[in-house]
Write a protein that holds these residues in place. Structure first.
Motif, mmCIF file in Angstrom:
data_model
loop_
_atom_site.group_PDB
_atom_site.id
_atom_site.type_symbol
_atom_site.label_atom_id
_atom_site.label_comp_id
_atom_site.label_asym_id
_atom_site.label_seq_id
_atom_site.Cartn_x
_atom_site.Cartn_y
_atom_site.Cartn_z
ATOM 1 N N UNK A 3 12.057 6.875 7.232
ATOM 2 C CA UNK A 3 11.751 8.157 7.955
ATOM 3 C C UNK A 3 12.891 8.518 8.640
ATOM 4 N N UNK A 4 12.804 9.769 8.528
ATOM 5 C CA UNK A 4 13.882 10.641 9.186
ATOM 6 C C UNK A 4 15.416 10.005 8.932
ATOM 7 N N UNK A 17 2.542 2.671 6.045
ATOM 8 C CA UNK A 17 2.413 3.679 5.059
ATOM 9 C C UNK A 17 2.131 4.792 5.863
ATOM 10 N N UNK A 18 2.275 6.111 5.460
ATOM 11 C CA UNK A 18 2.101 7.370 6.121
ATOM 12 C C UNK A 18 0.812 8.210 5.635
ATOM 13 N N UNK A 22 0.697 4.182 9.705
ATOM 14 C CA UNK A 22 -0.184 3.131 9.810
ATOM 15 C C UNK A 22 0.497 1.944 9.126
ATOM 16 N N UNK A 23 -0.028 0.833 9.974
ATOM 17 C CA UNK A 23 0.691 -0.457 9.487
ATOM 18 C C UNK A 23 -0.251 -1.372 8.867
ATOM 19 N N UNK A 82 0.795 -1.062 0.034
ATOM 20 C CA UNK A 82 0.178 0.022 0.075
ATOM 21 C C UNK A 82 0.948 1.291 0.167
ATOM 22 N N UNK A 83 0.641 2.330 -0.859
ATOM 23 C CA UNK A 83 1.526 3.554 -0.910
ATOM 24 C C UNK A 83 0.350 4.518 -0.781
ATOM 25 N N UNK A 84 0.677 5.862 -0.673
ATOM 26 C CA UNK A 84 0.092 7.007 -0.463
ATOM 27 C C UNK A 84 0.608 7.933 -1.986
#
Length: 520
Positions: free
Chosen positions: A211-212, A257-258, A265-266, A50-52
């Motif tokens: 992330x970061x 996914x952010x 969210x996982x 899943x991607x955004x």
């Protein structure tokens, strides 16, 4: 048959209308009060990625030999999903993808794809079983997609693209656990570097996010049915690894996914029995730059129910029911292998799907079997058929397909008399075997309704028939529902429309409509 006879003489206590073409709610993840419950979709949507993209979410899932292949779903809130497109209209023109010469591709084909987006283009990496890894790309996720093939086979390819466009594929095979990183050229057409970067015993299904200051590498561990996460400041390591969740606490084969407002969210795949493999969603919080699934009050497990990650969007679900009024098949339908397009039509009789029999001596070898995912936890499907075109030797009907395939089919003898017969086929290591078979039932008339009740809480199904869509007659007792990756289709139970003949002639089956609803 278990729990009953095959005589079909008992009238079922049902007075169910045939229903309209609109999709009927079977399972609702969105609770309507700002919360959702797992699974997101109570059906077989395995190997999720899943991607955004902006405020839109896309979900790619495994389809094996079914065509069209590699289903994409779309959502605005990660909870309510609709079918969106398929990446691959047809599989390669190989004998096993056409069910030629006694060969089939069940349990093979396209699986465990990885979906990414960069600079206006969607990319899908997938490795067909026994072939080299492919990269599909499109500016529009509806397609068309173009493909290039790499020079090697990367198992469960996990595509990752840096902000500057540099692309990598992480790959690991569960029997080994060595995680390799393939660096691709700027066009994602060629591998320019291939090296071992990590070892995680039993790892497969690699997915990478950033992330970061850290890269995060997620891996499924099939032997322990769990999910781990590794982190490093460089893609080449060194990596440190921690456990995440397991099947008892939520699933495996997943990642994060952010959201647009900065939450994470996982998502994980859950082995859910005869329905197949479903997808669960979990809140995620961070401790010391490590992701923790669940909530601070219940860390380390995927909750059965939680607050929706994004509020304000209404209930939606993938399409199911169909009145075949369109000139194109709905997104919910797939053929069991590449179809023979000369043997089916939506235009020869507008408002009906016409299936002409394909040459086969049984369902397992029949081409042009039209499939749709079964829905849990309990559902009822009904089809309305015009059987007037069925010819001698044809065997056309409706039922299930999987580890156990139960079909109620219509055939005619040489004098034109119609008969209904139900059989149950079990897929074994030596091939399909008839588990149960009923004596034929005489049927007069041209209109036939077939009903299919599936209960995934008891792993049992039942078939019935009707002359008017109101009074139903049992076709037999309960038959089993099961999932088996070694001998079945590697998919959850499917609902199928089929039509075949050892010596096809000019017969045909006309399907008026298919209706799915929650069982009553």
């Amino acid at each position: 048959m278990r729990g009953g006879t095959m005589t079909g003489v008992a009238v079922l206590a049902m007075a169910l209308a045939a229903g309209g073409p609109a999709s009927a709610q079977v399972w609702r993840s969105d609770q309507g009060d700002g919360t959702y419950r797992n699974p997101l979709l109570f059906a077989d949507y395995p190997d999720p990625d899943i991607i955004r993209v902006g405020s839109d979410y896309y979900f790619v899932t495994t389809t094996f030999a079914n065509a069209p292949g590699l289903t994409l779903l779309h959502s605005k809130d990660l909870v309510n999903w609709r079918l969106f497109s398929h990446v691959v209209p047809r599989l390669d023109d190989r004998p096993d993808y056409r069910l030629d010469n006694g060969k089939d591709a069940y349990r093979r084909g396209l699986f465990a794809a990885s979906l990414r987006y960069h600079d206006g283009t969607f990319y899908v990496a997938v490795t067909p079983v026994g072939q080299n890894t492919r990269i599909y790309r499109s500016r529009d996720p509806r397609g068309p997609w173009v493909m290039n093939e790499l020079d090697r086979e990367a198992f469960d390819p996990g595509l990752f693209i840096e902000p500057d466009g540099t692309a990598y594929i992480a790959t690991a095979i569960g029997s080994d656990g060595t995680i390799r990183l393939l660096k691709l050229d700027p066009g994602l057409r060629r591998v320019v570097d291939d090296r071992k970067v990590h070892y995680n015993a039993g790892a497969e299904g690699s997915k990478i996010i950033r992330r970061g200051q850290y890269y995060y590498l997620f891996n499924a561990i099939p032997r322990r049915l769990g999910l781990t996460v590794s982190r490093a400041h460089s893609l080449y390591g060194p990596w440190e690894t921690r456990p995440q969740v397991d099947d008892r606490s939520g699933g495996h084969q997943g990642a994060l996914v952010d959201t647009a407002d900065g939450k994470w969210v996982g998502f994980v795949m859950l082995d859910a029995g005869s329905i197949g493999r479903t997808t669960n969603l979990s809140p995620v919080f961070w401790q010391d730059d490590w992701p923790v699934w669940g909530t601070p009050d219940a860390p380390g497990r995927v909750p059965e129910r939680a607050a929706k990650p994004i509020a304000g969007f209404p209930f939606a679900e993938p399409a199911t029911s169909d009145d075949f009024s369109s000139a194109k098949l709905g997104q919910q339908w797939q053929w069991n292998h590449n179809p023979d397009d000369t043997r089916w039509s939506l235009t020869q009789r507008p408002g009906f799907l016409r299936l002409r029999p394909t040459r086969a001596d049984g369902l397992w070898r029949a081409r042009n079997t039209l499939t749709q995912k079964a829905q849990g936890p309990r559902s009822r499907a009904e089809v309305k058929l015009d059987i007037s075109g069925i010819a001698a030797g044809d065997r056309c009907g409706f039922g299930t397909f999987g580890q156990y395939s139960a079909t109620l089919a219509v055939s005619r003898d040489d004098r034109g008399a119609a008969r209904l017969a139900m059989d149950v086929i079990e897929s074994t290591e030596t091939g399909p075997v008839v588990k149960d078979r009923a004596p034929p039932i005489a049927f007069a008339g041209s209109t036939l309704w077939i009903g299919l009740d599936l209960d995934f809480t008891t792993d049992q199904g039942r078939l019935s028939y009707s002359r008017d869509g109101k009074r139903w007659v049992a076709a037999g007792g309960a038959f089993p529902l099961a999932f088996a990756w070694r001998t079945g289709t590697f998919q959850g139970q499917q609902m199928v429309l089929s039509c075949y003949n050892a010596k096809p002639g000019n017969g045909y089956l006309d399907i008026d409509r298919f209706t799915l609803r929650a069982a009553r």
